[in-house]
Design an enzyme around this catalytic site. Structure first.
Site, short mmCIF file in Angstrom:
data_model
loop_
_atom_site.label_atom_id
_atom_site.label_comp_id
_atom_site.label_asym_id
_atom_site.label_seq_id
_atom_site.Cartn_x
_atom_site.Cartn_y
_atom_site.Cartn_z
N SER A 100 0.73 -1.25 0.01
CA SER A 100 -0.11 0.07 0.09
C SER A 100 0.92 1.44 0.23
CB SER A 100 -0.90 -0.08 1.27
OG SER A 100 -1.25 1.25 1.54
N CYS A 101 0.36 2.40 -0.62
CA CYS A 101 1.07 3.59 -0.67
C CYS A 101 0.43 4.74 0.26
CB CYS A 101 0.89 4.45 -1.91
SG CYS A 101 2.09 3.68 -3.20
N ILE A 102 -0.60 4.26 1.09
CA ILE A 102 -1.27 5.17 1.87
C ILE A 102 -1.36 4.41 3.35
CG2 ILE A 102 -3.40 6.58 2.20
CD1 ILE A 102 -4.30 5.84 -0.58
#
Lengths: 102, 160
Positions: A100-102
């Site tokens: 995930s990037c968030i």
């Protein structure tokens, strides 16, 4: 590759994440936590158990989702696992690193 | 890349724009740094201040004019309602990929330990007061203060 963790030969990837969750147990978690300089408290275990359950249910883990988990808020998550919390906690929990990037 | 073997210790991100795509880019970069164990601080200046202005942060738009990637003729992009339309379409897509809205994203950044600074000069220029701004703002500082915050090895600065 194989790595000796808590006296057991465990299958891990090049970043040190377990590739077979079946090989994980609490002593493995404790050893991996020690490598990350973390003393596991009951709160840590609550979070680790939550992460494992989410992984079993095939939920994609992200910081946002953890903030909404009702188990831990983001601030406490960072306090429990100060250095890269999601990466560190998933490694200790024996589950894959979230993409995930968030 | 010699210092610290090129390891990044701290990201100093300056946001000067208030278009949705730029604000999200800055937020994702700051949050992504924290997720990797890298310190992060943000400096909101000029139009970037709108991203931390209580009344304005809910109404940020995607730019439809002068933005070739939106694939819309410039004359069409300038029609009334076009920005709102493009913005609501983008927000729907963002919700699908679990992207938080601006206010929630700021809460995530603050909880993750990202320092949020407003530029003093720009605050004065736009006649904004501290109480107009997002509640978890760490303060209103000068550019000199911001540089001081970034001192030390392994600090990188990014202007958006």
């Amino acid at each position: 590759m194989e790595k000796l963790i808590a006296g057991k030969s465990i299958e891990v990837n090049e970043e040190g994440y377990l590739t077979k969750f079946a090989q994980w147990d609490k002593t493995v978690g404790e050893e991996l936590a020690k490598e990350a300089n973390i003393d596991l408290s009951d709160r840590h275990w609550e979070v680790l158990n939550y992460l494992q359950t989410e992984h079993k249910n095939e939920v994609a883990l992200s910081i946002r989702r953890i903030g909404k988990s009702g188990i831990v808020d983001i601030k406490e998550f960072y306090a429990l696992f100060p250095n890269a919390p999601l990466k560190t906690a998933t490694k200790i929990a024996g589950i894959p690193k979230p993409a995930s990037c968030i | 890349m010699n210092e610290f073997n090129g390891e990044i210790k701290k990201m100093m991100i300056i946001l000067s724009k208030a278009t949705l795509e730029n604000v999200y880019a800055a937020f994702v970069l700051a949050n992504g740094a924290r997720m990797e164990g890298i310190e992060a601080e943000m400096f909101f200046t000029f139009f970037g201040l709108e991203a931390v202005h209580k009344k304005k942060l809910e109404h940020l738009h995607v730019a439809t004019v002068g933005n070739p990637a939106i694939h819309m003729p410039t004359m069409l992009g300038g029609l009334p309602g076009m920005e709102a339309l493009a913005t609501s379409m983008m927000k729907k897509e963002m919700e699908k990929i679990d992207m938080p809205d601006i206010h929630e994203f700021l809460d995530i950044l603050a909880a993750s330990g990202v320092k949020l600074w407003a530029c003093k000069l720009a605050m004065e220029m736009f006649h904004y007061k501290k109480e107009d701004m997002y509640e978890n703002l760490d303060g209103v500082i000068t550019v000199g203060d911001f540089y001081k915050q970034g001192s030390g090895l392994g600090t990188h600065m990014l202007f958006i």
